[in-house]
Design an enzyme around this catalytic site. Structure first.
Site, PDB file in Angstrom:
ATOM      1  N   GLU A  98     -22.579  -9.646  -5.454  1.00 30.86           N
ATOM      2  CA  GLU A  98     -23.861  -9.971  -6.106  1.00 30.86           C
ATOM      3  C   GLU A  98     -25.024  -9.574  -5.200  1.00 30.86           C
ATOM      4  O   GLU A  98     -24.875  -9.476  -3.988  1.00 30.86           O
ATOM      5  CB  GLU A  98     -23.932 -11.488  -6.343  1.00 30.86           C
ATOM      6  N   ASP A  99     -26.183  -9.394  -5.792  1.00 28.94           N
ATOM      7  CA  ASP A  99     -27.376  -9.101  -4.993  1.00 28.94           C
ATOM      8  C   ASP A  99     -27.975 -10.378  -4.412  1.00 28.94           C
ATOM      9  O   ASP A  99     -28.251 -10.471  -3.225  1.00 28.94           O
ATOM     10  CB  ASP A  99     -28.435  -8.329  -5.811  1.00 28.94           C
ATOM     11  N   ASP A 102     -29.811 -17.276  -6.752  1.00 25.07           N
ATOM     12  CA  ASP A 102     -31.094 -17.970  -6.848  1.00 25.07           C
ATOM     13  C   ASP A 102     -30.814 -19.370  -7.404  1.00 25.07           C
ATOM     14  O   ASP A 102     -30.482 -20.277  -6.646  1.00 25.07           O
ATOM     15  CB  ASP A 102     -32.000 -17.126  -7.749  1.00 25.07           C
ATOM     16  N   GLY A 104     -28.244 -19.969  -9.202  1.00 27.03           N
ATOM     17  CA  GLY A 104     -26.786 -20.037  -9.218  1.00 27.03           C
ATOM     18  C   GLY A 104     -26.200 -19.936 -10.623  1.00 27.03           C
ATOM     19  O   GLY A 104     -24.987 -19.904 -10.799  1.00 27.03           O
ATOM     20  N   THR A 106     -26.299 -17.434 -12.876  1.00 26.11           N
ATOM     21  CA  THR A 106     -25.612 -16.163 -13.153  1.00 26.11           C
ATOM     22  C   THR A 106     -24.201 -16.193 -12.579  1.00 26.11           C
ATOM     23  O   THR A 106     -23.232 -15.874 -13.278  1.00 26.11           O
ATOM     24  CB  THR A 106     -26.387 -14.969 -12.547  1.00 26.11           C
ATOM     25  N   PHE A 151     -40.058 -13.846  -3.803  1.00 27.74           N
ATOM     26  CA  PHE A 151     -39.469 -12.906  -4.747  1.00 27.74           C
ATOM     27  C   PHE A 151     -39.315 -11.564  -4.035  1.00 27.74           C
ATOM     28  O   PHE A 151     -40.297 -10.938  -3.650  1.00 27.74           O
ATOM     29  CB  PHE A 151     -40.292 -12.754  -6.032  1.00 27.74           C
ATOM     30  N   ARG A 164     -36.098  -0.739  -7.174  1.00 30.15           N
ATOM     31  CA  ARG A 164     -34.688  -0.770  -6.756  1.00 30.15           C
ATOM     32  C   ARG A 164     -34.398   0.265  -5.677  1.00 30.15           C
ATOM     33  O   ARG A 164     -33.491   0.104  -4.862  1.00 30.15           O
ATOM     34  CB  ARG A 164     -33.759  -0.495  -7.949  1.00 30.15           C
TER      35      ARG A 164
HETATM   36  P1  IMP Z   1     -29.723 -16.943 -10.726  1.00 28.28           P
HETATM   37  O1  IMP Z   1     -28.882 -16.883 -11.975  1.00 28.28           O
HETATM   38  O2  IMP Z   1     -30.914 -17.824 -10.902  1.00 28.28           O
HETATM   39  O3  IMP Z   1     -28.917 -17.281  -9.488  1.00 28.28           O
HETATM   40  O4  IMP Z   1     -30.366 -15.532 -10.542  1.00 28.28           O
HETATM   41  C1  IMP Z   1     -29.660 -14.480 -10.061  1.00 28.28           C
HETATM   42  C2  IMP Z   1     -30.245 -13.175 -10.536  1.00 28.28           C
HETATM   43  O5  IMP Z   1     -31.655 -13.225 -10.686  1.00 28.28           O
HETATM   44  C3  IMP Z   1     -29.978 -12.128  -9.482  1.00 28.28           C
HETATM   45  O6  IMP Z   1     -28.746 -11.480  -9.727  1.00 28.28           O
HETATM   46  C4  IMP Z   1     -31.190 -11.223  -9.621  1.00 28.28           C
HETATM   47  O7  IMP Z   1     -30.923 -10.228 -10.586  1.00 28.28           O
HETATM   48  C5  IMP Z   1     -32.283 -12.108 -10.107  1.00 28.28           C
HETATM   49  N1  IMP Z   1     -33.163 -12.563  -8.998  1.00 28.28           N
HETATM   50  C6  IMP Z   1     -33.263 -13.798  -8.479  1.00 28.28           C
HETATM   51  N2  IMP Z   1     -34.144 -13.863  -7.479  1.00 28.28           N
HETATM   52  C7  IMP Z   1     -34.617 -12.609  -7.339  1.00 28.28           C
HETATM   53  C8  IMP Z   1     -35.575 -11.999  -6.426  1.00 28.28           C
HETATM   54  O8  IMP Z   1     -36.165 -12.626  -5.524  1.00 28.28           O
HETATM   55  N3  IMP Z   1     -35.786 -10.679  -6.612  1.00 28.28           N
HETATM   56  C9  IMP Z   1     -35.160  -9.938  -7.565  1.00 28.28           C
HETATM   57  N4  IMP Z   1     -34.265 -10.451  -8.411  1.00 28.28           N
HETATM   58  C10 IMP Z   1     -33.995 -11.781  -8.305  1.00 28.28           C
HETATM   59 MG    MG Z   2     -28.522  -9.531 -10.514  1.00 26.92          MG
END
Ligand code: IMP
Ligand code: MG
Length: 176
Positions: A98-99, A102, A104, A106, A151, A164
């Protein structure tokens, strides 16, 4: 012409050093095992391509695409499966790449989707982790960097589809 140089937050050199270490740890942990690496599109594509070059084990690469953000800097709260795996992962050692973690949400959604397919094991590598935003507990087996609540963009991560291609991790400022 538009000024185009977001501030450097984590440099290429720091990223490379960290990925070397993660690659060594994964190689060691998967001794005598092969693995299926699942790259979570789109954000993880650069991290994943650099990471697998440092994993000295037989592996197969798969892609999955999930989206939760739309065009804002806050999670939309629901996760869509946009593109599924092409391989059967039953009985396989899976490494999800994963990248960023945040909230959690996803990764929680993805873990559920993967675990019902009965892999032998599931591990998670994430380039970045924002602990302050976490709402759903998650175990990150291989973490690049823990970061504060900024961010971030670049090195695969986007804001509204842009940035990107930056070779480093930058911070999105009002001026970008
Ligand atoms: P989560 O489901 O809230 O954990 O969000 C995860 C997804 O949100 C990541 O896979 C990113 O694609 C996107 N994301 C969350 N924070 C950032 C950020 O600071 N920059 C760019 N993408 C983000
Ligand atoms: Mg992502």
């Amino acid at each position: 012409m538009e000024l185009y140089s977001p501030e450097i937050f984590i440099s290429e050199e720091e990223i490379n050093l960290r990925i070397d270490a993660l690659g060594r740890a994964i190689t060691k942990d998967f001794e005598n095992e092969d693995l299926v690496v699942i790259c979570v599109l789109k954000g993880a594509f650069i991290f994943c391509s650099d990471l697998i070059k440092k994993i000295n084990r037989p592996l197969k690469l798969e892609f999955i695409s999930l989206s939760s953000y739309g065009d804002s800097t806050n999670s939309s709260g629901n996760v869509r499966l946009e593109m599924d795996l092409t391989a059967n992962i039953e009985g396989k050692n899976v490494l999800i790449v994963e990248d960023i973690i945040d909230s959690g949400l996803t990764i929680k959604t993805l873990m559920e989707l993967i675990s019902v397919r009965n892999p032998k094991s599931v591990k998670l590598a994430s380039l970045l982790f924002k602990p302050i935003k976490l709402k759903y507990p998650v175990k990150i087996d291989y973490l690049g960097f823990e970061i504060e609540d900024k961010f971030v963009i670049g090195y695969g991560l986007d804001y509204a589809g842009r940035y990107r291609e930056l070779p480093y991790i930058g911070v999105l400022n009002a001026g970008n």
